[in-house]
Design a protein around this motif. Structure first.
Motif, PDB file in Angstrom:
ATOM      1  N   LEU A 146      51.433  67.464  52.689  1.00 56.24           N
ATOM      2  CA  LEU A 146      52.400  68.269  53.437  1.00 56.24           C
ATOM      3  C   LEU A 146      53.783  67.625  53.411  1.00 56.24           C
ATOM      4  O   LEU A 146      54.796  68.324  53.392  1.00 56.24           O
ATOM      5  CB  LEU A 146      51.925  68.468  54.874  1.00 56.24           C
ATOM      6  N   VAL A 147      53.835  66.299  53.373  1.00 56.09           N
ATOM      7  CA  VAL A 147      55.119  65.596  53.230  1.00 56.09           C
ATOM      8  C   VAL A 147      55.723  65.931  51.869  1.00 56.09           C
ATOM      9  O   VAL A 147      56.908  66.260  51.764  1.00 56.09           O
ATOM     10  CB  VAL A 147      54.952  64.073  53.407  1.00 56.09           C
ATOM     11  N   GLU A 148      54.908  65.860  50.815  1.00 50.61           N
ATOM     12  CA  GLU A 148      55.386  66.176  49.461  1.00 50.61           C
ATOM     13  C   GLU A 148      55.858  67.618  49.351  1.00 50.61           C
ATOM     14  O   GLU A 148      56.814  67.909  48.626  1.00 50.61           O
ATOM     15  CB  GLU A 148      54.275  65.924  48.437  1.00 50.61           C
ATOM     16  N   GLU A 149      55.210  68.533  50.069  1.00 51.83           N
ATOM     17  CA  GLU A 149      55.587  69.950  50.034  1.00 51.83           C
ATOM     18  C   GLU A 149      56.798  70.262  50.916  1.00 51.83           C
ATOM     19  O   GLU A 149      57.323  71.373  50.875  1.00 51.83           O
ATOM     20  CB  GLU A 149      54.402  70.813  50.501  1.00 51.83           C
ATOM     21  N   GLY A 150      57.225  69.293  51.718  1.00 47.55           N
ATOM     22  CA  GLY A 150      58.383  69.503  52.574  1.00 47.55           C
ATOM     23  C   GLY A 150      58.081  70.236  53.869  1.00 47.55           C
ATOM     24  O   GLY A 150      58.996  70.750  54.510  1.00 47.55           O
ATOM     25  N   VAL A 151      56.828  70.262  54.263  1.00 53.10           N
ATOM     26  CA  VAL A 151      56.434  70.924  55.501  1.00 53.10           C
ATOM     27  C   VAL A 151      56.652  69.994  56.695  1.00 53.10           C
ATOM     28  O   VAL A 151      57.105  70.411  57.748  1.00 53.10           O
ATOM     29  CB  VAL A 151      54.959  71.387  55.445  1.00 53.10           C
ATOM     30  N   ILE A 152      56.323  68.714  56.504  1.00 57.15           N
ATOM     31  CA  ILE A 152      56.530  67.702  57.535  1.00 57.15           C
ATOM     32  C   ILE A 152      57.249  66.516  56.916  1.00 57.15           C
ATOM     33  O   ILE A 152      57.356  66.416  55.682  1.00 57.15           O
ATOM     34  CB  ILE A 152      55.197  67.231  58.173  1.00 57.15           C
ATOM     35  N   GLU A 153      57.735  65.614  57.776  1.00 57.61           N
ATOM     36  CA  GLU A 153      58.369  64.396  57.289  1.00 57.61           C
ATOM     37  C   GLU A 153      58.034  63.253  58.237  1.00 57.61           C
ATOM     38  O   GLU A 153      57.813  63.487  59.436  1.00 57.61           O
ATOM     39  CB  GLU A 153      59.876  64.562  57.163  1.00 57.61           C
ATOM     40  N   PRO A 154      57.991  62.024  57.689  1.00 56.69           N
ATOM     41  CA  PRO A 154      57.786  60.881  58.576  1.00 56.69           C
ATOM     42  C   PRO A 154      58.943  60.787  59.558  1.00 56.69           C
ATOM     43  O   PRO A 154      60.076  61.127  59.242  1.00 56.69           O
ATOM     44  CB  PRO A 154      57.773  59.686  57.629  1.00 56.69           C
ATOM     45  N   CYS A 155      58.648  60.334  60.753  1.00 57.18           N
ATOM     46  CA  CYS A 155      59.648  60.303  61.811  1.00 57.18           C
ATOM     47  C   CYS A 155      59.676  58.916  62.431  1.00 57.18           C
ATOM     48  O   CYS A 155      58.639  58.420  62.860  1.00 57.18           O
ATOM     49  CB  CYS A 155      59.302  61.368  62.849  1.00 57.18           C
ATOM     50  N   GLY A 156      60.841  58.320  62.502  1.00 57.87           N
ATOM     51  CA  GLY A 156      60.970  57.010  63.132  1.00 57.87           C
ATOM     52  C   GLY A 156      60.374  55.914  62.285  1.00 57.87           C
ATOM     53  O   GLY A 156      60.114  56.076  61.093  1.00 57.87           O
ATOM     54  N   THR A 157      60.154  54.788  62.923  1.00 59.27           N
ATOM     55  CA  THR A 157      59.635  53.630  62.199  1.00 59.27           C
ATOM     56  C   THR A 157      58.157  53.386  62.476  1.00 59.27           C
ATOM     57  O   THR A 157      57.579  52.483  61.903  1.00 59.27           O
ATOM     58  CB  THR A 157      60.423  52.367  62.606  1.00 59.27           C
ATOM     59  N   ARG A 158      57.580  54.173  63.338  1.00 55.56           N
ATOM     60  CA  ARG A 158      56.167  54.000  63.669  1.00 55.56           C
ATOM     61  C   ARG A 158      55.289  54.654  62.609  1.00 55.56           C
ATOM     62  O   ARG A 158      55.509  55.804  62.228  1.00 55.56           O
ATOM     63  CB  ARG A 158      55.888  54.613  65.039  1.00 55.56           C
ATOM     64  N   ARG A 159      54.302  53.928  62.158  1.00 59.54           N
ATOM     65  CA  ARG A 159      53.391  54.435  61.135  1.00 59.54           C
ATOM     66  C   ARG A 159      52.550  55.570  61.707  1.00 59.54           C
ATOM     67  O   ARG A 159      52.062  55.501  62.831  1.00 59.54           O
ATOM     68  CB  ARG A 159      52.482  53.297  60.680  1.00 59.54           C
ATOM     69  N   GLY A 160      52.397  56.656  60.941  1.00 54.41           N
ATOM     70  CA  GLY A 160      51.576  57.785  61.372  1.00 54.41           C
ATOM     71  C   GLY A 160      52.289  58.771  62.272  1.00 54.41           C
ATOM     72  O   GLY A 160      51.663  59.666  62.815  1.00 54.41           O
ATOM     73  N   LEU A 161      53.612  58.626  62.420  1.00 52.62           N
ATOM     74  CA  LEU A 161      54.397  59.535  63.251  1.00 52.62           C
ATOM     75  C   LEU A 161      55.122  60.519  62.338  1.00 52.62           C
ATOM     76  O   LEU A 161      55.828  60.124  61.421  1.00 52.62           O
ATOM     77  CB  LEU A 161      55.398  58.751  64.107  1.00 52.62           C
ATOM     78  N   TYR A 162      54.905  61.812  62.588  1.00 56.42           N
ATOM     79  CA  TYR A 162      55.495  62.869  61.763  1.00 56.42           C
ATOM     80  C   TYR A 162      56.173  63.906  62.644  1.00 56.42           C
ATOM     81  O   TYR A 162      55.942  63.960  63.839  1.00 56.42           O
ATOM     82  CB  TYR A 162      54.414  63.583  60.942  1.00 56.42           C
ATOM     83  N   ARG A 163      56.977  64.734  61.998  1.00 57.44           N
ATOM     84  CA  ARG A 163      57.532  65.899  62.670  1.00 57.44           C
ATOM     85  C   ARG A 163      57.564  67.039  61.669  1.00 57.44           C
ATOM     86  O   ARG A 163      57.727  66.834  60.462  1.00 57.44           O
ATOM     87  CB  ARG A 163      58.923  65.641  63.239  1.00 57.44           C
ATOM     88  N   ARG A 164      57.386  68.238  62.189  1.00 58.99           N
ATOM     89  CA  ARG A 164      57.411  69.426  61.339  1.00 58.99           C
ATOM     90  C   ARG A 164      58.862  69.763  61.046  1.00 58.99           C
ATOM     91  O   ARG A 164      59.722  69.708  61.925  1.00 58.99           O
ATOM     92  CB  ARG A 164      56.725  70.582  62.041  1.00 58.99           C
ATOM     93  N   ILE A 165      59.154  70.107  59.816  1.00 62.76           N
ATOM     94  CA  ILE A 165      60.511  70.494  59.419  1.00 62.76           C
ATOM     95  C   ILE A 165      60.696  71.957  59.778  1.00 62.76           C
ATOM     96  O   ILE A 165      59.965  72.822  59.301  1.00 62.76           O
ATOM     97  CB  ILE A 165      60.745  70.259  57.917  1.00 62.76           C
ATOM     98  N   GLU A 166      61.650  72.206  60.650  1.00 63.19           N
ATOM     99  CA  GLU A 166      61.946  73.570  61.093  1.00 63.19           C
ATOM    100  C   GLU A 166      62.921  74.195  60.100  1.00 63.19           C
ATOM    101  O   GLU A 166      63.986  73.652  59.859  1.00 63.19           O
ATOM    102  CB  GLU A 166      62.560  73.563  62.492  1.00 63.19           C
ATOM    103  N   GLY A 167      62.569  75.352  59.569  1.00 60.71           N
ATOM    104  CA  GLY A 167      63.403  76.014  58.595  1.00 60.71           C
ATOM    105  C   GLY A 167      64.246  77.142  59.170  1.00 60.71           C
ATOM    106  O   GLY A 167      64.908  77.850  58.432  1.00 60.71           O
TER     107      GLY A 167
END
Length: 99
Positions: A72-93
């Motif tokens: 999902l990161v590669e597809e641009g649906v979500i992206e890593p967020c901050g410096t904490r491992r395993g923390l993501y956020r959904r990319i709002e289009g």
């Protein structure tokens, strides 16, 4: 009804019921479940939130979950967020473009 469920607000009970029904449908893959969960998530989330909400307990399911999230990161649906491992956020289009 179990005592613990009596303490849960009605709106959460209905969401839990919908998630259980979704998990019980035949032909639904783990990838489909994770993609739907991400689509319903607002704000930042941890990979462990996904484990807990989808009741992923085995090492193989957790590994598959991380793989789906990386796709999902590669597809641009979500992206890593901050410096904490395993923390993501959904990319709002649906944001307006600012000139």
């Amino acid at each position: 009804m179990p005592y613990a469920l009596c303490l849960v607000p009605v709106c959460i009970k209905s969401e839990l019921h919908e998630l259980r029904e979704f998990r019980n449908r035949k032909g639904v893959t783990l990838s489909d479940q994770i993609r739907e969960w991400v689509g319903a998530t607002k704000g930042n989330f941890l990979v462990t939130d996904c484990y807990k909400d989808l009741h992923l307990a085995t090492k193989s399911n957790m590994s598959n979950c991380r793989l789906v999230l990386s796709r999902l990161v590669e597809e641009g649906v979500i992206e890593p967020c901050g410096t904490r491992r395993g923390l993501y956020r959904r990319i709002e289009g649906d944001c307006e473009r600012i000139d």
